[in-house]
Scaffold this active site. Structure first.
Site, PDB file in Angstrom:
ATOM      1  N   LYS A 408      -8.107  17.754  46.102  1.00  0.00           N
ATOM      2  CA  LYS A 408      -8.518  16.164  45.705  1.00  0.00           C
ATOM      3  C   LYS A 408      -8.191  15.558  46.096  1.00  0.00           C
ATOM      4  CE  LYS A 408      -5.855  13.427  42.093  1.00  0.00           C
ATOM      5  NZ  LYS A 408      -5.309  13.514  41.127  1.00  0.00           N
ATOM      6  N   TRP A 508     -10.132  16.240  35.882  1.00  0.00           N
ATOM      7  CA  TRP A 508      -9.890  15.836  34.748  1.00  0.00           C
ATOM      8  C   TRP A 508      -9.207  14.858  34.685  1.00  0.00           C
ATOM      9  CZ3 TRP A 508      -9.657  21.236  34.983  1.00  0.00           C
ATOM     10  CH2 TRP A 508     -10.788  21.855  34.285  1.00  0.00           C
ATOM     11  N   HIS A 509      -9.180  13.742  35.601  1.00  0.00           N
ATOM     12  CA  HIS A 509      -7.779  12.605  36.211  1.00  0.00           C
ATOM     13  C   HIS A 509      -9.230  11.547  36.359  1.00  0.00           C
ATOM     14  CE1 HIS A 509      -5.245  15.973  37.973  1.00  0.00           C
ATOM     15  NE2 HIS A 509      -5.262  15.833  36.927  1.00  0.00           N
ATOM     16  N   TYR A 510     -10.213  11.142  35.699  1.00  0.00           N
ATOM     17  CA  TYR A 510     -10.759   9.655  35.107  1.00  0.00           C
ATOM     18  C   TYR A 510      -9.679   8.801  34.904  1.00  0.00           C
ATOM     19  CZ  TYR A 510     -11.831  11.748  30.573  1.00  0.00           C
ATOM     20  OH  TYR A 510     -11.544  12.215  29.086  1.00  0.00           O
TER      21      TYR A 510
END
Length: 575
Positions: A408, A508-510
């Site tokens: 990531k 899912w780290h928006y």
């Protein structure tokens, strides 16, 4: 394409077999259905969103003040798809109206999810717990001592040391061997090099979430309403110099309308903690946002604020599956390599799960939750997902033995925007993230994949790889095992840059949409409006640390203490 879809089914290898804990869920006397709420009520603080930030914030403020916490979803307690590590991914694949996870697809074509449950994203994620870097804390202007105390407050309830068995240990040793140094051992701190982080899954495989932080709450000071969907924030606009939040309108599960107002008091507030999608969406639905967009939806403009919904960001994730010649343990994220060039290397693993395969083929990289990296983003249609899911049943059990190494990128630098689709708060807004729009993001992805290649080829990792499978073999079709994660092109060898673009998924780290300095000030007060704050990941200019959940929970506690201290100081002031 058919074979590509079969191969994509490998992304469903993670069937986690945690034990169901017999520990009883907290008995929150203050938690009830919104249908029981009066038509009109009054509180010192009204918090919209019982998620990762909302729960610790509400628990803290309830120590001295009356708090109403409104959550649009239900309780996580008693739901094995949330509580048990063995069911990881089940909630994310549930597309029913009552699911704790609400799926959305960005305009980029990447399938994503937003939480719809008490505890928020901490009920759905892979459980990795890691603090923000000291430099991050300094850059945003937080008070270091209170930050550390707030993290510790959170960790007392929800953070644990992971078991670190064979696969995770090999990844850890491989990271150090290929130069991601120093080795920092087990720590919650964000430090360059390789480390073992925390997890929110305890030794029994039981998930702990932000909802557990409500154990700190004063039961006499808090009211928690479930299935309470806020439709708008109410403002006073007449006789005041600028709009002043005074309450909210919400509906219960039966559609009945309720109103909650702030009690009289100069420092009482409405606080938005609805997340990176929910908070900018709610501001717009309430009349605070770009006036042109609001007028297009016949929303009365309370404040023309063009920055609401702008600079939306989502950290792209890319993963490589490595089939193993020997069985591997079930693990989620436990170790991370924090590189000097801005990429984080993590891993997860599965095992040969023939006896459970038919019942529970979910996981962090499963097509059931939309993680279909073998098909480029905008071609990840429901039909493509269905074919991939069906194809899984045709594969031999042996191909599900192995794990993923993923990277990531930090930041990211690429940004997008959010717009309303409808006036219904239950509908997803339109969001664009523009993955890899900035060349630096793409460079970080490529460099991260190169580190993964080195780990796979390291001595430390050797027992978990087939000697015949190099990274090019893993990236391209091989005759010995269907392990290709790469969308097919006319040429045999596709560049790592193209691999990054074609296989991009979310982790899912928006975040973003209500940035500090643009929409809120340093105290998270909405600029141009009184008695209204936003305290959640929508305010982040970039994602904190390797995984944000620890910092979002910390922020809820941190700001709760700050708000109480501010009130105490003002009450003691002679002026």
């Amino acid at each position: 394409m058919e074979f590509d879809l079969i191969i994509s089914a490998l992304l469903g290898i993670f069937l986690f077999h945690g034990l169901c804990s017999s520990e009883k869920a907290p008995n929150y006397s203050f938690m009830r259905e919104a249908t029981t709420a009066p038509a009109i009520s009054h509180y010192d603080y009204i918090i919209i969103g019982g998620g990762t930030a909302g729960c610790p914030l509400a628990a803290t403020l309830s120590e001295k003040y009356s708090v109403l916490l409104l959550e649009r979803g239900g309780s996580p307690y008693g739901n094995p798809n949330i509580t048990n590590l063995s069911a990881f991914g089940s909630a994310l694949s549930d597309l029913s109206p009552n699911s704790p996870s609400q799926r959305f697809i960005s305009e980029d074509g990447v399938i994503n999810a937003r939480a719809r449950v008490l505890g928020g994203g901490s009920c759905l994620n892979a459980g990795f717990y890691s603090r923000a870097a000291v430099e991050y804390v300094r850059a945003v202007g937080w008070e270091g001592g209170l930050v550390n105390a707030s993290y510790a407050w959170v960790e007392e309830k929800v953070a644990f040391q992971p078991p670190m068995r064979g696969w995770q240990s090999a990844v850890r040793d491989g990271l150090v061997e290929v130069g991601v140094e120093p080795y920092n051992g087990f720590t919650y701190d964000h430090v360059n090099g390789t480390k073992i982080g925390g997890t929110t899954f305890d030794a029994d495989g039981r998930r702990h979430t932000a909802a557990d932080l409500l154990e700190y709450a004063n039961p006499k000071g808090i009211t928690l309403l479930l299935h309470a969907t806020v439709h708008k924030i109410l403002f006073k606009t007449k006789g005041v110099s600028r709009p002043l939040a005074r309450g909210v309108i919400f509906r219960d599960a039966l559609g009945k309308i309720h109103k909650a107002y702030l009690t009289r008091g100069e420092m009482n507030e409405v606080i938005l903690t609805s997340g990176a999608l929910g908070s900018p969406q709610m501001l717009m639905l309430s009349g605070v946002g770009p006036s042109k967009q609001l007028k297009a939806h016949n929303i009365t403009v309370v404040l023309d604020q063009p920055n609401v919904g702008q600079r939306m960001m989502d950290n792209p994730m890319n993963a490589i599956f490595v089939p193993s010649p020997i069985p591997v343990e079930v693990s989620l994220i436990e170790v991370v390599g924090i590189t000097s060039f801005g990429s984080y290397i993590e891993a997860a693993s599965g095992e040969n799960f023939a006896e459970h395969y038919a019942l529970n083929d979910y996981g962090m990289f499963s097509p059931k939750i939309g993680q279909l990296s073998t098909v480029p983003p905008k071609r990840r249609t429901p039909e493509a997902l269905k074919k991939a899911i069906n194809a899984m049943s045709a594969l031999d059990d042996a191909v599900f033995r192995g794990g993923f190494l993923l990277e990531k990128i930090m930041g990211p630098l690429s940004t997008g925007h959010l717009e309303l689709r409808t006036r219904n708060p239950n509908d997803n807004p339109s969001v664009t993230f523009n993955y890899f729009q900035q060349p630096e993001d793409l460079r970080r992805c490529v460099n991260g994949l190169k580190i993964i290649e080195n780990i796979i080829e390291s001595k430390s990792f050797s027992k978990f790889r087939y000697d015949s499978l190099s990274l090019p073999a893993l990236l391209n079709l091989t005759a010995s095992a269907p392990v290709n994660l790469l969308p097919k092109h006319d040429n045999v060898s596709v560049s790592l840059e193209q691999f990054c673009k074609d296989t991009v998924m979310t982790i899912w780290h928006y975040h973003g949409g209500c940035h500090v300095g643009d929409v809120v000030d340093q105290d998270y007060k909405v600029i141009g409006v009184d008695k209204l704050r936003v305290i959640d990941g929508s305010t982040f200019n970039y994602s904190p640390g390797t995984n944000p959940q620890a910092t979002v929970m910390m922020l809820g506690r941190y700001m709760g203490v700050r708000i109480m201290n501010e009130r105490l100081a003002k009450e003691k002031s002679p002026n």
